[in-house]
Design a protein around this motif. Structure first.
Motif, PDB file in Angstrom:
ATOM      1  N   VAL A  64       0.843  -1.202   0.000  1.00 34.31           N
ATOM      2  CA  VAL A  64       0.000   0.000   0.000  1.00 34.31           C
ATOM      3  C   VAL A  64       0.876   1.250   0.000  1.00 34.31           C
ATOM      4  O   VAL A  64       0.639   2.206  -0.744  1.00 34.31           O
ATOM      5  N   GLN A  65       1.918   1.230   0.835  1.00 34.11           N
ATOM      6  CA  GLN A  65       2.825   2.378   0.908  1.00 34.11           C
ATOM      7  C   GLN A  65       3.551   2.589  -0.416  1.00 34.11           C
ATOM      8  O   GLN A  65       3.683   3.707  -0.895  1.00 34.11           O
ATOM      9  N   LEU A  66       4.008   1.497  -1.014  1.00 36.26           N
ATOM     10  CA  LEU A  66       4.757   1.582  -2.268  1.00 36.26           C
ATOM     11  C   LEU A  66       3.898   2.177  -3.369  1.00 36.26           C
ATOM     12  O   LEU A  66       4.324   3.054  -4.121  1.00 36.26           O
ATOM     13  N   LYS A  67       2.648   1.710  -3.451  1.00 35.81           N
ATOM     14  CA  LYS A  67       1.760   2.198  -4.500  1.00 35.81           C
ATOM     15  C   LYS A  67       1.454   3.681  -4.288  1.00 35.81           C
ATOM     16  O   LYS A  67       1.403   4.449  -5.248  1.00 35.81           O
ATOM     17  N   GLY A  68       1.292   4.062  -3.010  1.00 39.38           N
ATOM     18  CA  GLY A  68       1.055   5.466  -2.702  1.00 39.38           C
ATOM     19  C   GLY A  68       2.228   6.336  -3.160  1.00 39.38           C
ATOM     20  O   GLY A  68       2.051   7.403  -3.741  1.00 39.38           O
ATOM     21  N   LEU A  69       3.417   5.835  -2.919  1.00 38.73           N
ATOM     22  CA  LEU A  69       4.638   6.572  -3.269  1.00 38.73           C
ATOM     23  C   LEU A  69       4.797   6.678  -4.778  1.00 38.73           C
ATOM     24  O   LEU A  69       5.104   7.743  -5.315  1.00 38.73           O
ATOM     25  N   ARG A  70       4.557   5.570  -5.467  1.00 39.19           N
ATOM     26  CA  ARG A  70       4.728   5.545  -6.920  1.00 39.19           C
ATOM     27  C   ARG A  70       3.761   6.476  -7.624  1.00 39.19           C
ATOM     28  O   ARG A  70       4.115   7.117  -8.609  1.00 39.19           O
ATOM     29  N   GLU A  71       2.519   6.490  -7.138  1.00 33.06           N
ATOM     30  CA  GLU A  71       1.500   7.214  -7.889  1.00 33.06           C
ATOM     31  C   GLU A  71       1.210   8.599  -7.332  1.00 33.06           C
ATOM     32  O   GLU A  71       0.388   9.334  -7.876  1.00 33.06           O
ATOM     33  N   GLY A  72       1.852   8.939  -6.242  1.00 33.35           N
ATOM     34  CA  GLY A  72       1.721  10.295  -5.729  1.00 33.35           C
ATOM     35  C   GLY A  72       0.436  10.573  -4.980  1.00 33.35           C
ATOM     36  O   GLY A  72       0.189  11.691  -4.574  1.00 33.35           O
ATOM     37  N   HIS A  73      -0.407   9.581  -4.804  1.00 35.78           N
ATOM     38  CA  HIS A  73      -1.584   9.755  -3.938  1.00 35.78           C
ATOM     39  C   HIS A  73      -1.880   8.434  -3.244  1.00 35.78           C
ATOM     40  O   HIS A  73      -1.619   7.370  -3.802  1.00 35.78           O
ATOM     41  N   GLU A  74      -2.430   8.525  -2.024  1.00 33.58           N
ATOM     42  CA  GLU A  74      -2.619   7.327  -1.203  1.00 33.58           C
ATOM     43  C   GLU A  74      -3.696   6.410  -1.767  1.00 33.58           C
ATOM     44  O   GLU A  74      -4.637   6.876  -2.405  1.00 33.58           O
ATOM     45  N   MET A  75      -3.563   5.119  -1.519  1.00 39.49           N
ATOM     46  CA  MET A  75      -4.592   4.172  -1.960  1.00 39.49           C
ATOM     47  C   MET A  75      -5.884   4.388  -1.193  1.00 39.49           C
ATOM     48  O   MET A  75      -5.882   4.724  -0.021  1.00 39.49           O
ATOM     49  N   GLU A  76      -6.982   4.147  -1.880  1.00 40.99           N
ATOM     50  CA  GLU A  76      -8.298   4.304  -1.277  1.00 40.99           C
ATOM     51  C   GLU A  76      -8.759   3.009  -0.622  1.00 40.99           C
ATOM     52  O   GLU A  76      -8.320   1.922  -1.014  1.00 40.99           O
ATOM     53  N   SER A  77      -9.698   3.142   0.333  1.00 47.26           N
ATOM     54  CA  SER A  77     -10.173   1.983   1.097  1.00 47.26           C
ATOM     55  C   SER A  77     -10.621   0.838   0.194  1.00 47.26           C
ATOM     56  O   SER A  77     -10.255  -0.319   0.402  1.00 47.26           O
ATOM     57  N   ASP A  78     -11.434   1.178  -0.814  1.00 50.23           N
ATOM     58  CA  ASP A  78     -11.995   0.141  -1.672  1.00 50.23           C
ATOM     59  C   ASP A  78     -10.912  -0.599  -2.461  1.00 50.23           C
ATOM     60  O   ASP A  78     -10.961  -1.822  -2.616  1.00 50.23           O
ATOM     61  N   GLU A  79      -9.912   0.157  -2.909  1.00 47.13           N
ATOM     62  CA  GLU A  79      -8.791  -0.463  -3.623  1.00 47.13           C
ATOM     63  C   GLU A  79      -8.014  -1.393  -2.693  1.00 47.13           C
ATOM     64  O   GLU A  79      -7.603  -2.485  -3.095  1.00 47.13           O
ATOM     65  N   ILE A  80      -7.811  -0.939  -1.458  1.00 49.75           N
ATOM     66  CA  ILE A  80      -7.061  -1.744  -0.494  1.00 49.75           C
ATOM     67  C   ILE A  80      -7.795  -3.051  -0.214  1.00 49.75           C
ATOM     68  O   ILE A  80      -7.205  -4.127  -0.239  1.00 49.75           O
ATOM     69  N   ALA A  81      -9.106  -2.945   0.013  1.00 50.82           N
ATOM     70  CA  ALA A  81      -9.893  -4.149   0.292  1.00 50.82           C
ATOM     71  C   ALA A  81      -9.824  -5.125  -0.882  1.00 50.82           C
ATOM     72  O   ALA A  81      -9.664  -6.332  -0.690  1.00 50.82           O
ATOM     73  N   SER A  82      -9.913  -4.595  -2.098  1.00 52.29           N
ATOM     74  CA  SER A  82      -9.816  -5.452  -3.284  1.00 52.29           C
ATOM     75  C   SER A  82      -8.457  -6.130  -3.358  1.00 52.29           C
ATOM     76  O   SER A  82      -8.353  -7.312  -3.671  1.00 52.29           O
ATOM     77  N   PHE A  83      -7.440  -5.332  -3.073  1.00 51.41           N
ATOM     78  CA  PHE A  83      -6.070  -5.845  -3.141  1.00 51.41           C
ATOM     79  C   PHE A  83      -5.853  -6.954  -2.107  1.00 51.41           C
ATOM     80  O   PHE A  83      -5.301  -8.017  -2.415  1.00 51.41           O
ATOM     81  N   VAL A  84      -6.333  -6.710  -0.882  1.00 52.86           N
ATOM     82  CA  VAL A  84      -6.175  -7.694   0.188  1.00 52.86           C
ATOM     83  C   VAL A  84      -6.899  -8.996  -0.183  1.00 52.86           C
ATOM     84  O   VAL A  84      -6.354 -10.093  -0.053  1.00 52.86           O
ATOM     85  N   ARG A  85      -8.117  -8.861  -0.672  1.00 44.17           N
ATOM     86  CA  ARG A  85      -8.875 -10.036  -1.085  1.00 44.17           C
ATOM     87  C   ARG A  85      -8.148 -10.811  -2.175  1.00 44.17           C
ATOM     88  O   ARG A  85      -8.043 -12.039  -2.140  1.00 44.17           O
ATOM     89  N   HIS A  86      -7.621 -10.063  -3.133  1.00 44.28           N
ATOM     90  CA  HIS A  86      -6.887 -10.702  -4.227  1.00 44.28           C
ATOM     91  C   HIS A  86      -5.685 -11.472  -3.706  1.00 44.28           C
ATOM     92  O   HIS A  86      -5.436 -12.609  -4.111  1.00 44.28           O
ATOM     93  N   GLU A  87      -4.957 -10.863  -2.779  1.00 39.65           N
ATOM     94  CA  GLU A  87      -3.765 -11.518  -2.239  1.00 39.65           C
ATOM     95  C   GLU A  87      -4.123 -12.785  -1.466  1.00 39.65           C
ATOM     96  O   GLU A  87      -3.413 -13.788  -1.540  1.00 39.65           O
ATOM     97  N   LEU A  88      -5.237 -12.718  -0.722  1.00 39.66           N
ATOM     98  CA  LEU A  88      -5.637 -13.903   0.045  1.00 39.66           C
ATOM     99  C   LEU A  88      -6.125 -15.013  -0.865  1.00 39.66           C
ATOM    100  O   LEU A  88      -5.828 -16.191  -0.649  1.00 39.66           O
ATOM    101  N   ALA A  89      -6.859 -14.642  -1.896  1.00 40.54           N
ATOM    102  CA  ALA A  89      -7.369 -15.637  -2.846  1.00 40.54           C
ATOM    103  C   ALA A  89      -6.201 -16.312  -3.561  1.00 40.54           C
ATOM    104  O   ALA A  89      -6.212 -17.508  -3.823  1.00 40.54           O
ATOM    105  N   ARG A  90      -5.180 -15.531  -3.858  1.00 39.62           N
ATOM    106  CA  ARG A  90      -3.993 -16.046  -4.525  1.00 39.62           C
ATOM    107  C   ARG A  90      -3.221 -16.984  -3.581  1.00 39.62           C
ATOM    108  O   ARG A  90      -2.812 -18.074  -3.957  1.00 39.62           O
ATOM    109  N   SER A  91      -3.093 -16.510  -2.346  1.00 34.62           N
ATOM    110  CA  SER A  91      -2.360 -17.287  -1.348  1.00 34.62           C
ATOM    111  C   SER A  91      -3.056 -18.624  -1.058  1.00 34.62           C
ATOM    112  O   SER A  91      -2.413 -19.648  -0.865  1.00 34.62           O
ATOM    113  N   LEU A  92      -4.387 -18.600  -1.056  1.00 34.53           N
ATOM    114  CA  LEU A  92      -5.167 -19.807  -0.776  1.00 34.53           C
ATOM    115  C   LEU A  92      -4.824 -20.922  -1.763  1.00 34.53           C
ATOM    116  O   LEU A  92      -4.831 -22.098  -1.413  1.00 34.53           O
ATOM    117  N   ARG A  93      -4.516 -20.534  -2.984  1.00 32.27           N
ATOM    118  CA  ARG A  93      -4.218 -21.521  -4.032  1.00 32.27           C
ATOM    119  C   ARG A  93      -2.729 -21.849  -4.141  1.00 32.27           C
ATOM    120  O   ARG A  93      -2.294 -22.434  -5.122  1.00 32.27           O
TER     121      ARG A  93
END
Lengths: 193, 257
Positions: A64-93
């Motif tokens: 989250v911090q890296l993406k904020g730094l790269r793009e010059g604005h902080e990640m939004e709640s909805d994006e973070i939740a999507s990202f977390v879900r994606h990572e868990l779904a990936r990890s599950l497999r």
């Protein structure tokens, strides 16, 4: 038997986690913090396998911090939740999935409260109030009954107090009280509860 | 002498130049012109001229200059179409991948940045030829609104209010500068999408090597916001619609007759 609870308000979100750090039948610590601030307006509360929780939380925070730094604005709640879900779904497999359940709490760009519940299988649900594990059994009825769409901060905290009392009464173990954080447009605050 | 430094993209010449990259830029200077005008409040117009027209070519059905990347981004191409297809494929793929992870399309800047990083790689690594393609990106995102970028084979990109790439691009840019100054006395901010469309057609009709413009040589697209939903919408004009526009602005064949 960790407790993670969240209540979404109009322009803020409350998050409460138990202070007890347990291993087997012992409580090793009574000042544990199960939350991690991801950026100025977003925080996660995490439970599950004890090594996984910290590892996964910090992995998410790093990204989250890296993406904020790269793009010059902080990640939004909805994006973070999507990202977390994606990572868990990936990890599950994968060969060794993360066994963690979490709540993402924050305020979005429109300064509205945001609360999302995500479990280790990658189920995501955005909710007005949420709890993981046993805590859900004892607090859902209270939250169902007292929650209002336009609930104020004071009433939200009162409701949280009711939940704590109920948990103290019904839980078989002492969870050493709750750590409570408020996320609003000013940022993330820890409050005396 | 310079031969020795020609064959590899990754090697500087003694004067500190990268010849393969410059040759790629040269390839683009011979490609069909494409230009874009930004109306900061209403949207973006992309106009492109096709280069090779044979009477036997069935070209009306397929697009070779303007492509849709996602629901809020379109690009127009100058250069090798085959190279461009590779990059466009990649951009589309990247966007969907991003959508899958973040449940949101990437901002225009991110799309541009990503594809330009990829292009840059080919000017530095492994004796490969750089992509002989320049793009004009027209994009919308909630963070920065409408944006227009251009990119070139070196991997550089920049933002514009109005610009052009391809053949005669410098004279198109001069004309655009003139037209846009003459058109809005206040600032570029107040240009409407219709104005932009009109200026685009007018400028291209003046700079084109063809004596007159016609729909089968043109591709036209616009990106704007739907008035009721405020969602970005892309319009790819049909040859018939382009003909109507040319007639409307008195730019079709008749002056020649």
């Amino acid at each position: 038997m960790d407790i993670v609870l969240g209540i979404r308000l109009k322009d803020a979100t409350l998050i409460a986690t138990s202070k007890a750090f347990t291993r087997g039948i012992s409580i090793l610590k009574d000042s544990d913090d199960k939350t991690l601030n991801l950026n100025k307006k977003n925080v996660i509360a995490i439970t599950g396998e004890s090594g996984d929780t910290i590892n996964f939380a910090e992995y998410i925070k790093g990204n989250v911090q890296l993406k904020g730094l790269r793009e010059g604005h902080e990640m939004e709640s909805d994006e973070i939740a999507s990202f977390v879900r994606h990572e868990l779904a990936r990890s599950l497999r994968s060969r060794s999935p993360y066994q963690v359940n979490l709540l993402v709490a924050g305020v979005n760009d429109k300064e509205e409260g945001f609360l999302s519940m995500i479990d280790y299988i990658g189920t995501r649900c955005d909710l007005p109030y949420a709890a993981h594990g046993y805590a859900a059994f004892y607090t859902m009825s209270l939250l169902d009954h007292h929650y209002r769409e336009d609930i104020s901060l004071d009433d939200g905290l009162k409701l949280l107090k009711l939940c704590e009392e109920e948990l103290n009464k019904r839980m078989p173990m002492d969870f050493k009280g709750l750590n409570v954080k408020i996320v609003d447009k000013e940022g993330i605050k820890v409050i005396d509860f | 002498m310079s031969r020795r430094y020609d064959s590899r993209t990754t090697i500087f010449s003694p004067e500190g130049r990268l010849y393969q990259v410059e040759y790629a830029l040269e390839a683009i200077a011979h490609a069909g012109t494409t230009l874009a005008i930004l109306s900061p409040k209403e949207g973006i117009v992309l106009l492109a001229e096709r280069k090779i027209i044979s009477k036997l070519l069935e070209s009306s059905s397929n697009s070779e200059k303007i492509y849709k990347i996602n629901d809020q981004t379109i690009v127009s191409v100058a250069g090798l179409t085959a190279d461009a297809e590779i990059l466009i494929d990649r951009m589309r793929n990247d966007c969907q991948q991003y959508l899958k992870i973040y449940n949101k399309l990437p901002n225009t800047m991110q799309v541009v940045n990503k594809v330009c990083d990829f292009k840059q790689g080919y000017t530095q690594f492994g004796g490969l030829r750089p992509f002989g393609v320049s793009f004009l990106f027209a994009g919308y995102d909630s963070l920065n609104g409408f944006q227009l970028y251009s990119s070139n084979p070196s991997g550089n990109y920049s933002g514009w209010l109005a610009t052009s790439i391809g053949e005669n691009s410098s004279s198109v840019q001069t004309l655009l500068k003139q037209e846009l100054n003459a058109n809005s006395t206040e600032s570029h901010n107040d240009i409407t999408l219709d104005d932009a469309l009109k200026i685009a057609l007018k400028v291209l009709s003046k700079t084109s090597d063809n004596t007159h413009l016609s729909a089968d040589k043109l591709e036209l697209a616009s990106l704007s916001l739907q008035s009721n939903t405020n969602k970005p919408t892309i319009k790819l004009y049909t040859p018939k619609e382009i003909d109507n526009l040319l007639n409307l602005h008195d730019l079709s064949k008749k002056e020649e007759e």
